[in-house]
Design an enzyme around this catalytic site. Structure first.
Site, mmCIF file in Angstrom:
data_model
loop_
_atom_site.group_PDB
_atom_site.id
_atom_site.type_symbol
_atom_site.label_atom_id
_atom_site.label_comp_id
_atom_site.label_asym_id
_atom_site.label_seq_id
_atom_site.Cartn_x
_atom_site.Cartn_y
_atom_site.Cartn_z
ATOM 1 N N HIS A 5 0.834 -1.114 -0.055
ATOM 2 C CA HIS A 5 0.026 -0.152 0.157
ATOM 3 C C HIS A 5 0.815 1.261 -0.033
ATOM 4 O O HIS A 5 0.115 2.419 0.197
ATOM 5 C CB HIS A 5 -1.102 -0.134 1.214
ATOM 6 C CG HIS A 5 -1.753 -1.407 1.179
ATOM 7 N ND1 HIS A 5 -1.476 -2.528 1.996
ATOM 8 C CD2 HIS A 5 -2.832 -1.678 0.688
ATOM 9 C CE1 HIS A 5 -2.312 -3.284 1.692
ATOM 10 N NE2 HIS A 5 -3.233 -2.835 1.018
ATOM 11 N N GLY A 21 -7.199 11.545 8.316
ATOM 12 C CA GLY A 21 -7.815 10.388 7.787
ATOM 13 C C GLY A 21 -7.781 10.507 6.351
ATOM 14 O O GLY A 21 -7.670 9.853 5.450
ATOM 15 N N ARG A 25 -6.618 16.334 2.911
ATOM 16 C CA ARG A 25 -6.201 17.035 4.127
ATOM 17 C C ARG A 25 -4.742 16.824 4.520
ATOM 18 O O ARG A 25 -3.963 17.972 4.861
ATOM 19 C CB ARG A 25 -6.925 16.647 5.325
ATOM 20 C CG ARG A 25 -6.527 17.524 6.679
ATOM 21 C CD ARG A 25 -7.663 17.385 7.793
ATOM 22 N NE ARG A 25 -8.482 18.411 7.634
ATOM 23 C CZ ARG A 25 -9.283 18.804 8.320
ATOM 24 N NH1 ARG A 25 -9.633 18.127 9.510
ATOM 25 N NH2 ARG A 25 -10.164 19.995 8.247
ATOM 26 N N ARG A 44 -3.253 4.128 -4.470
ATOM 27 C CA ARG A 44 -4.615 4.164 -3.953
ATOM 28 C C ARG A 44 -5.009 5.626 -3.514
ATOM 29 O O ARG A 44 -5.942 5.916 -3.019
ATOM 30 C CB ARG A 44 -5.006 3.310 -3.035
ATOM 31 C CG ARG A 44 -4.962 1.709 -3.321
ATOM 32 C CD ARG A 44 -5.245 0.885 -2.154
ATOM 33 N NE ARG A 44 -5.396 -0.317 -2.680
ATOM 34 C CZ ARG A 44 -6.228 -1.230 -2.487
ATOM 35 N NH1 ARG A 44 -7.576 -0.887 -2.251
ATOM 36 N NH2 ARG A 44 -6.268 -2.453 -2.803
ATOM 37 N N ARG A 88 -1.818 10.983 14.891
ATOM 38 C CA ARG A 88 -3.057 11.020 14.240
ATOM 39 C C ARG A 88 -3.830 12.494 14.418
ATOM 40 O O ARG A 88 -3.925 12.821 15.702
ATOM 41 C CB ARG A 88 -4.015 10.007 14.592
ATOM 42 C CG ARG A 88 -5.443 10.368 14.221
ATOM 43 C CD ARG A 88 -6.444 9.163 14.133
ATOM 44 N NE ARG A 88 -7.925 9.432 14.415
ATOM 45 C CZ ARG A 88 -8.668 9.918 13.383
ATOM 46 N NH1 ARG A 88 -8.120 10.225 12.268
ATOM 47 N NH2 ARG A 88 -9.723 10.332 13.615
ATOM 48 N N MET A 180 -12.530 6.943 14.646
ATOM 49 C CA MET A 180 -12.779 5.658 14.108
ATOM 50 C C MET A 180 -11.549 4.981 13.854
ATOM 51 O O MET A 180 -11.220 3.931 13.162
ATOM 52 C CB MET A 180 -13.606 5.310 12.784
ATOM 53 C CG MET A 180 -14.845 6.037 12.997
ATOM 54 S SD MET A 180 -15.919 5.921 11.415
ATOM 55 C CE MET A 180 -16.309 4.119 11.367
ATOM 56 N N GLU A 181 -10.314 5.420 14.480
ATOM 57 C CA GLU A 181 -9.010 4.970 14.151
ATOM 58 C C GLU A 181 -8.112 4.845 15.426
ATOM 59 O O GLU A 181 -7.119 3.887 15.255
ATOM 60 C CB GLU A 181 -8.230 5.902 13.234
ATOM 61 C CG GLU A 181 -8.901 5.896 11.924
ATOM 62 C CD GLU A 181 -10.281 6.897 11.861
ATOM 63 O OE1 GLU A 181 -10.280 7.777 12.597
ATOM 64 O OE2 GLU A 181 -10.909 6.778 10.843
ATOM 65 N N SER A 203 -15.811 17.832 15.683
ATOM 66 C CA SER A 203 -16.590 18.251 14.463
ATOM 67 C C SER A 203 -17.952 18.544 14.691
ATOM 68 O O SER A 203 -18.634 19.277 13.799
ATOM 69 C CB SER A 203 -16.187 17.748 13.432
ATOM 70 O OG SER A 203 -16.519 16.337 13.444
ATOM 71 N N ASP A 204 -18.485 17.516 15.690
ATOM 72 C CA ASP A 204 -19.861 17.907 15.783
ATOM 73 C C ASP A 204 -20.140 17.035 17.257
ATOM 74 O O ASP A 204 -19.268 16.342 17.574
ATOM 75 C CB ASP A 204 -20.869 16.878 14.850
ATOM 76 C CG ASP A 204 -20.156 15.666 14.561
ATOM 77 O OD1 ASP A 204 -19.356 15.346 13.588
ATOM 78 O OD2 ASP A 204 -20.653 14.564 15.456
#
Ligand code: HPA
Length: 235
Positions: A5, A21, A25, A44, A88, A180-181, A203-204
């Site tokens: 990858h 992510g 960005r 990818r 991250r 999610m990571e 963000s929310d």
């Protein structure tokens, strides 16, 4: 040299990599903060860049969304490209009532509903924790900013589903937000004997939809998140 990858040469990555992510960005961050950024991989469309900050080498690369994707990239970076630190930089949904949209979270630990870390050590509920040194450097860079929160998050596999009552229960236990990571990245770092940290902009808010911000306000707070992540990366 190529891994499945990542197509890059040995030495193309700096010892520290910032990982949003979204690969676009990653490109924006690279163009904003790096001196002389160069593209080092684009397999990818997962763009990775290397340049310098104040003369120190630093890379920025997308992780994709979700724990399987993040695990693939962090594993290949650490095992084949001699990356020692992954930070991250992303967004999260707020869970704790203390966290407001636009705030920054330094995730010192990540609960998860994913099986990825559960598979690591048979019979053990793995503790997915950040590098203490990286977390300390990020928190020191925050200098008593009350929009910066330090604590746990949850890394979920589902974006659009959660069992009834789970989010409120997490809030009751002081969990700050959801991504999610992070949990998987902390697992890979432990496996490889390396360091990882997650710094997120809220963000929310999952339990308070009234606290929306303008795009300008979000961008400003993302600057805080990025500043703390860079401070950790170069510490
Ligand atoms: N889950 C739910 N809401 C979110 C997330 C997430 O991972 N990230 C930003 N908002």
């Amino acid at each position: 040299m190529s891994t499945p990858h990542i197509a890059a040469e040995p030495g193309d990555f700096a010892p520290a990599v910032l990982m949003p992510g979204d690969p676009k960005r990653a490109q924006r961050i690279a163009e904003t903060i790096l001196d002389s950024p160069r593209l080092v991989t684009d397999v990818r469309g997962m763009l990775g860049f290397t340049g310098t900050v104040d003369g120190q080498p630093l890379s920025v690369m997308g992780s994709g969304m979700g724990q399987p994707s993040a695990t693939i990239y962090v594993t290949e970076l650490m095992k084949f490209f001699d990356v020692h630190r992954v930070i991250r930089v992303g967004t999260c949904g707020g869970i704790s009532p203390k966290v407001h949209v636009g705030d920054t979270i330094v995730a010192i630990g990540a609960h998860t509903d994913s099986a990825m870390n559960q598979l690591r050590i048979p019979g053990v509920n793995f503790s997915a924790v950040a590098s203490f040194n990286l977390a300390r450097a990020a928190v020191e860079a925050a200098t008593e900013d009350d929009t910066v929160h330090v604590g746990t998050i949850i890394s979920r596999d589902h974006f659009y589903f959660a069992p009834d009552g789970q989010t409120q229960r997490l809030a009751d236990y002081g969990v700050l937000g959801v991504d999610m990571e992070a949990a998987a990245m902390y697992g890979v770092a432990a496996e490889c004997g390396r360091e990882a940290l997650t710094v997120l902009t809220c963000s929310d808010h999952l339990l308070d939809s009234s606290s929306d911000m303008t795009a300008q306000e979000r961008e400003t707070q993302f600057e805080t998140t990025l500043r703390l992540a860079v401070a950790a990366a170069l510490s």
